[in-house]
Design an enzyme around this catalytic site. Structure first.
Site, short mmCIF file in Angstrom:
data_model
loop_
_atom_site.label_atom_id
_atom_site.label_comp_id
_atom_site.label_asym_id
_atom_site.label_seq_id
_atom_site.Cartn_x
_atom_site.Cartn_y
_atom_site.Cartn_z
N HIS A 29 22.20 105.50 139.15
CA HIS A 29 20.84 105.36 139.55
C HIS A 29 20.63 103.95 140.22
O HIS A 29 19.74 103.99 141.18
CB HIS A 29 19.82 105.14 138.43
CG HIS A 29 19.81 106.61 137.37
ND1 HIS A 29 19.37 107.69 137.99
CD2 HIS A 29 20.12 106.65 136.16
CE1 HIS A 29 19.74 108.56 137.18
NE2 HIS A 29 20.12 108.16 136.02
N HIS A 33 15.45 113.89 136.96
CA HIS A 33 15.74 115.41 136.70
C HIS A 33 14.45 116.27 137.38
O HIS A 33 14.58 117.10 137.97
CB HIS A 33 15.79 115.79 135.46
CG HIS A 33 16.98 115.13 134.86
ND1 HIS A 33 17.24 115.11 133.44
CD2 HIS A 33 18.09 114.27 135.32
CE1 HIS A 33 18.33 114.50 133.01
NE2 HIS A 33 18.71 113.83 134.17
N HIS A 63 26.21 116.87 137.65
CA HIS A 63 24.90 116.16 137.07
C HIS A 63 24.86 114.89 137.97
O HIS A 63 23.69 114.60 138.11
CB HIS A 63 25.07 115.90 135.43
CG HIS A 63 23.68 115.46 135.10
ND1 HIS A 63 22.55 116.04 134.80
CD2 HIS A 63 23.43 114.06 134.84
CE1 HIS A 63 21.55 115.36 134.31
NE2 HIS A 63 21.97 114.00 134.49
N ASP A 65 21.24 113.76 139.65
CA ASP A 65 20.62 112.68 139.55
C ASP A 65 20.33 111.87 140.94
O ASP A 65 19.37 111.39 141.26
CB ASP A 65 21.45 111.87 138.89
CG ASP A 65 21.38 111.86 137.17
OD1 ASP A 65 20.47 112.43 136.79
OD2 ASP A 65 21.98 111.18 136.47
#
Length: 317
Positions: A270, A85, A243, A247
């Site tokens: 991720h 973030h 969101h 990311d």
């Protein structure tokens, strides 16, 4: 035009400090940001209990774990977790160089979004160096697949993200966010989107030492009957995919330079973001390095010219 193209590197004008809790560790954390010299990049300086300070560069080669968050560093007691973030905020604001002092092993989660970091950097202000910024420009497609997920970079005259998620819950289902990521669009459309999780996963995460600092203050929580528990509800109708896009911006910021191209992913996270970035940077024929041709603060993408990458390239060390 995509990410704001400027000719010169930037840093923050003044130091600023934030404090909060680590979403996984549950520890109280203080984090300070300081102006840094040209070509410093983003560097974390972690203070250890014995008084030592460990420095970790925010680049792809330093990514350790990608389980539930992005972690920099290879040794658990010398790493920095949950950087995504913060990195997204730095990238979107075009901050190239900053020294970050942190007294724990995890960036504070704040409200679960990038908004607090944006506010802190707005307060600190930005200043330009007299050193040119270099960009990584995608020149051919690079694609990876992992099970039912995939991600790819393609050439594009801007900085574009096209992110699709698909969750087996009616509250989320399949959602998409597509757009050029500039400082303005990031602020308006992505910065306030919060991390999210499911109540059914809480006990398993606690048992594995994760989500110890998670709460309704910093996460969107989905109940077993597929409802948002948070009293205030969602900040965006499709906050979940926004969101995930936030990311992705943060994970790709670990290229060590702004990139020009399009990044697409389906059911990513991720790990997939990190794998795709490594695949791009491992193929020297898939990108070139460009900079502004003359002493101008602002340029168009078409005016950028290819240059020789430095031997000590920031994205490879």
């Amino acid at each position: 035009m995509g990410i704001d193209v400027v000719g010169y590197q930037t840093t923050i004008a003044r130091s600023t400090t934030l404090s909060g809790i680590g979403v996984h560790s549950g520890e109280n954390v203080s984090i300070s940001f300081h102006p840094a010299d040209p070509d410093t990049g983003i560097v974390f300086n972690r203070s250890l209990d014995n008084g030592d300070v460990v420095s970790v560069r925010a680049v792809s080669s330093q990514v350790g774990s990608t389980d539930l968050c992005t972690l920099l560093g290879k040794a658990p007691d010398r790493s920095i977790a949950t950087v995504e973030h913060l990195m997204a905020a730095l990238y979107a604001m075009g901050i190239d160089n900053v020294a970050i002092d942190i007294d724990a092993g995890e960036v504070p989660i704040m409200d679960g979004s990038a908004a607090v970091f944006i506010e802190a950097f707005d307060s600190a202000g930005l200043t330009a160096h007299a050193v040119k910024r270099r960009y990584i420009r995608v020149t051919k497609p690079v694609r990876i697949e992992m099970g039912g997920s995939w991600a790819e970079f393609t050439p594009h005259n801007g900085t574009r993200f096209e992110i699709d998620i698909d969750f087996d819950t009616p509250l989320i289902g399949r959602q998409s966010w597509k757009g050029e990521v500039t400082a303005d669009t990031f602020r308006r459309e992505l910065a306030r989107a919060r991390t999210f999780g499911f109540m059914r996963d809480v006990e398993r995460l606690w048992a594995s030492g994760h989500a110890l600092g998670s709460s309704l203050e910093n996460s969107v929580v989905i109940s077993d009957d597929d409802k948002v528990i948070n009293i205030e509800g969602l900040r965006y109708r499709d906050e979940f995919v926004r969101h995930k896009t936030l990311d992705a911006v943060g994970d790709l910021a670990l290229a060590g330079a702004q990139f020009i191209g399009c990044y697409r992913s389906y059911r990513g996270g991720h790990r997939l973001n990190a794998m795709a970035l490594r695949a791009l940077l491992a193929d020297s024929n898939a990108y070139d390095v460009v900079e502004a041709p003359a002493r101008r603060n602002s340029v168009r993408h078409g005016e950028l010219v290819a240059v020789s990458a430095p031997v000590f390239a920031p994205w490879s060390v």
